[in-house]
Scaffold this active site. Structure first.
Site, PDB file in Angstrom:
ATOM      1  CG  HIS A   1      55.148 -53.065 -48.702  1.00 57.14           C
ATOM      2  ND1 HIS A   1      54.726 -53.181 -49.960  1.00 57.14           N
ATOM      3  CD2 HIS A   1      56.726 -52.972 -48.819  1.00 57.14           C
ATOM      4  CE1 HIS A   1      55.838 -53.372 -50.841  1.00 57.14           C
ATOM      5  NE2 HIS A   1      56.995 -53.244 -50.038  1.00 57.14           N
TER       6      HIS A   1
ATOM      7  CD  GLU B   1      59.070 -58.840 -51.232  1.00 55.75           C
ATOM      8  OE1 GLU B   1      59.946 -58.466 -50.563  1.00 55.75           O
ATOM      9  OE2 GLU B   1      59.150 -58.668 -52.431  1.00 55.75           O
TER      10      GLU B   1
ATOM     11  CD  GLU C   1      57.283 -55.261 -54.664  1.00 56.57           C
ATOM     12  OE1 GLU C   1      58.681 -55.532 -54.695  1.00 56.57           O
ATOM     13  OE2 GLU C   1      56.671 -55.079 -53.663  1.00 56.57           O
TER      14      GLU C   1
ATOM     15  CG  ASN D   1      56.453 -58.732 -54.831  1.00 57.93           C
ATOM     16  OD1 ASN D   1      55.491 -58.750 -55.492  1.00 57.93           O
ATOM     17  ND2 ASN D   1      56.666 -58.210 -53.795  1.00 57.93           N
TER      18      ASN D   1
ATOM     19  CE1 TYR E   1      62.269 -55.761 -57.752  1.00 55.89           C
ATOM     20  CE2 TYR E   1      61.121 -57.208 -56.474  1.00 55.89           C
ATOM     21  CZ  TYR E   1      61.300 -56.104 -56.937  1.00 55.89           C
ATOM     22  OH  TYR E   1      60.373 -55.064 -56.867  1.00 55.89           O
TER      23      TYR E   1
ATOM     24  NE  ARG F   1      51.311 -55.301 -53.957  1.00 55.14           N
ATOM     25  CZ  ARG F   1      52.678 -55.415 -53.667  1.00 55.14           C
ATOM     26  NH1 ARG F   1      53.797 -55.020 -54.292  1.00 55.14           N
ATOM     27  NH2 ARG F   1      52.816 -56.091 -52.329  1.00 55.14           N
TER      28      ARG F   1
HETATM   29  C1  FCB Z   1      60.904 -55.792 -52.663  1.00 56.90           C
HETATM   30  C2  FCB Z   1      59.947 -54.701 -51.970  1.00 56.90           C
HETATM   31  C3  FCB Z   1      59.776 -53.350 -52.518  1.00 56.90           C
HETATM   32  C4  FCB Z   1      61.251 -52.951 -53.038  1.00 56.90           C
HETATM   33  C5  FCB Z   1      61.746 -54.092 -54.098  1.00 56.90           C
HETATM   34  C6  FCB Z   1      63.106 -53.617 -54.785  1.00 56.90           C
HETATM   35  O1  FCB Z   1      61.574 -56.959 -51.951  1.00 56.90           O
HETATM   36  O2  FCB Z   1      58.803 -55.386 -51.616  1.00 56.90           O
HETATM   37  O3  FCB Z   1      59.349 -52.694 -51.466  1.00 56.90           O
HETATM   38  O4  FCB Z   1      62.158 -52.451 -52.155  1.00 56.90           O
HETATM   39  O5  FCB Z   1      62.045 -55.307 -53.412  1.00 56.90           O
END
Ligand code: FCB
Length: 461
Positions: A132, A177, A357, A303, A305, A88
């Site tokens: 992006h 995002e 992500e 995405n 985290y 990607r």
């Molecule tokens: C996301 C972004 C990516 C990267 C990660 C850690 O929000 O899409 O570019 O910075 O965080």
């Protein structure tokens, strides 16, 4: 869920990942390409933002980054060597259309053409993102995403890229995002363009969604064969306590982060509680806009985290939870990914879902040619297991991609935070596979073996 990098699903019958599940790694243009002015590239909003004193933690910029623009063949060899199915990446709009409208830059288009062909030659599926975050500065000067004209320029840009590359892409994403671009870019000012204007932020969010929907319609009308979708940053939002004020705050935060995007994308319009909350800051929405936004999606990228914790008494301090944190100060909370995916499946008629992500920044040290980043391997393993759990509950998961292939320019954190499974020495541009890359490679090899075993097993056995 225990954090162990040793997770290897076996035997074949226990493996939740179907044979066609797509494994990948992800990057984005501004974070790795460098070559900020090479071959006719125009300036982007991030090129400008990096020049604002204090905007980037280490005062850095993307002029060179990982120099991927010049080193892409070797970088694609690294990608292929991992054994992934997909890569990607994003296109830098100002590299291919320096003013954001009008003339195209052939040299920039050629770069992405070589990249896509280079991936295909190496047996890796190209997953392209159009936007992006790096917007041509010429469009930013005219208001960027807060200005409605940007919507129409984006549609023309999308059509130009699809005309050139659409026949060879495995996947085409409009935006990465939109919440981050609108909220951090136009409301809190932490990201480019650095505005602090909630009214502009909600208008930007609306225009991002509208441009997505109009682009999907235009690409389909043009006969683009690539699957089309969008990527959202999502988290489960949990109240910090049982207090009604925290529960109300969680409902509001979830509305602004998730429902604000998911509801209109699935044809439900904007959530009325959030419109009421925004009051005069709600966006101007023209007749038919919502119909344009709610186009069928071939896939949705998520995405993930960490979780989000809502507290009515101010921002949640992650350190107080006692959970392990990444170098970003984000809680490691893999069960939140399962929770999120189950919720999306329950509340919306979702198309195939990708985790586009997922990964962690950790304070790596390179020593004797090795980076023993056990914590990153454990993070990735635990989140892959969380995706497996969602599959077992019937969520239509189609793929998982690690963020990121390379250490890179982590936006306002500059180069201080390292997310790569491949270490980058920025002085020499030397790449070194971290232990997490070796772990992922071995995990993918085991998946490949399981695929073969699944294919050889007669149905019903
Ligand atoms: C996301 C972004 C990516 C990267 C990660 C850690 O929000 O899409 O570019 O910075 O965080």
């Amino acid at each position: 869920m225990p954090l162990s990098p040793t997770m290897t699903p076996s035997p074949a019958t226990d493996n939740p990942f179907p044979p066609h599940f797509v494994w990948g790694v992800a990057t984005s243009a501004f974070q790795i390409e460098g070559a900020a002015t090479a071959d006719g590239k125009g300036p982007s909003n991030w090129d400008s933002f990096c020049r604002v004193p204090g905007a980037i933690a280490d005062g850095s910029h993307g002029d060179i980054a990982c120099d991927h623009y010049h080193r892409w063949p070797a970088d694609l060899d690294l990608v292929a060597g991992l054994g992934v199915d997909a890569y990607r990446f994003s296109v830098s709009w100002p590299r291919v259309q320096p003013q954001g409208s009008g003339a195209w830059n052939e040299a920039g288009l050629d770069f992405y053409e070589r990249l896509v062909d280079g991936l295909l030659q190496r047996g890796v599926q190209p997953y392209l993102t159009l936007h992006h975050w790096d917007l041509p500065q010429a469009l930013q000067d005219r208001g960027g995403w807060a200005h409605r004209d940007t919507v129409h320029h984006f549609v023309e840009y999308a059509r130009g890229i699809a005309r050139r590359l659409g026949d060879r892409l495995a996947s085409l994403t409009t935006h990465n995002e939109p919440w981050v671009m609108a909220t951090l870019g136009y409301e809190t000012g932490l990201f480019a363009p650095g505005l602090k204007d909630r009214r502009a932020a909600t208008q930007a969010a609306h225009h991002l969604l509208l441009s997505h929907g109009l682009a999907l319609q235009a690409l389909r009308a043009d006969g683009c064969r690539s699957p089309l979708g969008v990527v959202l940053n999502l988290s489960p939002v949990q109240p910090a306590s049982d207090a009604q004020a925290d529960i109300d705050q969680a409902r509001l935060d979830d509305g602004r982060l998730l429902r604000w995007y998911m509801d209109p994308l699935f044809g439900r319009g904007y959530p009325t509680d959030i419109l009421a909350h925004l009051g005069a800051d709600a966006p101007q929405v023209q007749a038919d806009d919502l119909r344009h936004i709610g186009q069928p999606l071939d896939f949705l990228g998520v995405n993930y985290y960490t979780r989000s914790v809502a507290s009515a008494s101010g921002p949640w301090d992650a350190a107080q939870s006692g959970l392990p944190l990444t170098d970003m100060g984000w809680e490691i909370y893999p069960q939140g990914l399962t929770e999120l995916l189950l919720r999306l499946h329950r509340d919306y008629p979702v198309p195939p879902l990708f985790v586009t992500e997922n990964g962690g920044a950790f304070p790596d040290t390179l020593s004797a040619g090795r980076v023993h980043d056990t914590a990153r391997s454990a993070y990735i393993a635990a989140h892959i297991a969380a995706v497996g759990e969602a599959l077992r509950h019937g969520v239509p998961m189609a793929g998982y991609m690690v963020w990121s292939l390379l250490d890179n320019f982590e936006w306002a954190s500059g180069y201080a935070k390292r997310f790569g499974i491949v270490h980058v020495d920025y002085a020499t541009q030397q790449r070194t596979l971290k232990d997490s890359a070796l772990w992922y490679r071995d995990f993918l090899a085991s998946q490949c073996a399981l695929r073969a075993a699944q294919a050889a097993t007669p149905p019903g056995v």
